[in-house]
Design an enzyme around this catalytic site. Structure first.
Site, short mmCIF file in Angstrom:
data_model
loop_
_atom_site.label_atom_id
_atom_site.label_comp_id
_atom_site.label_asym_id
_atom_site.label_seq_id
_atom_site.Cartn_x
_atom_site.Cartn_y
_atom_site.Cartn_z
CB THR A 200 -52.43 5.05 -15.83
OG1 THR A 200 -53.71 4.71 -16.10
CG2 THR A 200 -52.13 6.32 -15.94
CB ALA B 175 -53.83 1.25 -11.93
CG LEU B 176 -48.59 2.94 -9.18
CD1 LEU B 176 -47.14 2.61 -9.16
CD2 LEU B 176 -48.96 3.32 -7.72
CG HIS B 177 -54.87 5.40 -12.40
ND1 HIS B 177 -54.81 4.68 -13.73
CD2 HIS B 177 -55.89 4.61 -11.57
CE1 HIS B 177 -55.80 3.75 -13.67
NE2 HIS B 177 -56.29 3.57 -12.35
CG ASP B 178 -54.04 10.41 -9.49
OD1 ASP B 178 -54.49 10.24 -10.71
OD2 ASP B 178 -54.97 10.48 -8.54
#
Length: 310
Positions: free
Chosen positions: A196, A239-242
Site C-alpha cells: 500500500t 498512501a492509498l491503503h484502503d
C-alpha cells in the site's frame, strides 16, 4: 456484479475506499459495517453516512454499527493522521440526521453470508473486531464466504510499521481479533503496508481531479494526512491503503500474491500486533493467508483516478 460488504473505521483512506467502490460501478455493496478504529465508533458512523450523502447514495446503502472497542485491549485511535473527526473536517458542511439501525454489524455479516453462500466478498479496511465476533458466533462463515480482502499488517518490511516498528495500525488496534480471523479457515488476502505504501496519492494526482465533483473533498480530507506524511517520511502524499484493498477485490491482478502461514503476536510489548509470516516453513503449519508481494501501482493509481473523475 460482485456482492460485497465493506467494513470500515472511516478515516481519510476509508472514505476514499468507499468512494472508489461506489464509483467503480462494479460492486453490489450490500451494506457497510462500522468498527472502532481510526476514530471512535460514533464518529465512524457519522463519517460513513456523511460520505454516502456526499456521493448521493445515502438512501441506497445502509451503515451497520459494530464493535465500539477491541476484544480485549482498550480502544486505540489515530487522530494524528486523520484529524480529530477522522477526515480532516472535510465533511463538516454536511448537516444530516444520522439514521439509527438496530442490526449489529457482526449479525449483518452472518445474515448476508448465509443468504449469499459462496458469493460474498468481505472488504475489511479497519480493525477486524466485527469479523472476529461474527466468526465466534457462526463458525460456518468459512464455508459461506467466498473471499476476504484485508487491509492490514506489515510482513516483508519489518521495522517500518506505522504504529510500532513491527506493527500496522489495523492489526495493532485489535490483534486478538486478527488472530481469530487468520485462523478461521476463511479464504483471505492480506493487503499490507508492503504494497500500500507503493501507491501514493500526491498533490499532482489530486490536481488532476480539479473541476470534478470530488476535487474539494479529496484535497481537503487528505490535507492533515499529507502533512503528517511529509513530516515523518518527507513525502507530501497520502498512501492509498484502503482503496488498494478495494482494488484487489475488484481485480486481483493489481497485485502478486503468495500463500504462507501467518500469525499475530499478542503478548509482546515490543512487537504487539505484528503479523508474522513463516516464509521458510519453519513452523510446519498449513499456509492460511495470501500475502501481497508486489503491486502494479501505476495501473492501480490510474484506475483509481479515472473512477473518481466520473
Amino acid at each position: 456484479m460482485k456482492k460485497v460488504i465493506i467494513d470500515v473505521d472511516t478515516g481519510v483512506d476509508d472514505a476514499l475506499a468507499i468512494l472508489y467502490a461506489v464509483q467503480s460501478e462494479q460492486l453490489d455493496i450490500l451494506g457497510i459495517t462500522a468498527v472502532s478504529g481510526n476514530v471512535p465508533l460514533e464518529q465512524v458512523t457519522i463519517n460513513t453516512n456523511r460520505m454516502l450523502n456526499l456521493i448521493g447514495i445515502n438512501d441506497k446503502i445502509t451503515v451497520y454499527k459494530g464493535a465500539s472497542r477491541p476484544l480485549l485491549r482498550e480502544p486505540f485511535h489515530e487522530f494524528r493522521v486523520h484529524g480529530e473527526d477522522g477526515i480532516g473536517g472535510a465533511l463538516d458542511h454536511i448537516d444530516m440526521e444520522i439514521p439509527e439501525n438496530e442490526v449489529f454489524a457482526a449479525d449483518f455479516i452472518i445474515e448476508q453470508a448465509k443468504k449469499h453462500k459462496g458469493e460474498l466478498t468481505l472488504i475489511m479496511v479497519g480493525p477486524l473486531t466485527n469479523l472476529a465476533l461474527a466468526i465466534r458466533k457462526e463458525p460456518r462463515l468459512a464455508e459461506w464466504v467466498k473471499d476476504v480482502v484485508i487491509m492490514g499488517g506489515i510482513v516483508e518490511s519489518a521495522g517500518r510499521g506505522n504504529t510500532l516498528p513491527t506493527s500496522e495500525f489495523n492489526i495493532f488496534a485489535d490483534p486478538e481479533s486478527a488472530k481469530i480471523v487468520f485462523h478461521s479457515g476463511l479464504e483471505m488476502t492480506l493487503v499490507s503496508l508492503d504494497v500500500t505504501r507503493k501507491v501514493m496519492l500526491m498533490e499532482e494526482h489530486i490536481n488532476e481531479l480539479e473541476g470534478t465533483k470530488y476535487f474539494d473533498f479529496v484535497k481537503n480530507s487528505t490535507g492533515i494526512y499529507r502533512n503528517f506524511s511529509a513530516g515523518l517520511y518527507g513525502i507530501n502524499g497520502c498512501a492509498l491503503h484502503d482503496p488498494l484493498a478495494v482494488g484487489v477485490a475488484l481485480d486481483k491482478s493489481f497485485v502478486k500474491t503468495e500463500k504462507y502461514y501467518v500469525d499475530v503476536e499478542t503478548k509482546s510489548d515490543l512487537s504487539y500486533g505484528q503479523t508474522i509470516v513463516d516464509f521458510r516453513g519453519l513452523l510446519k503449519k498449513e499456509p492460511n493467508v495470501n500475502i501481497c508481494t508486489d503491486v502494479d501501482h501505476e495501473r492501480f493509481l490510474k484506475m483509481f483516478l479515472d473512477c473518481l473523475k466520473k
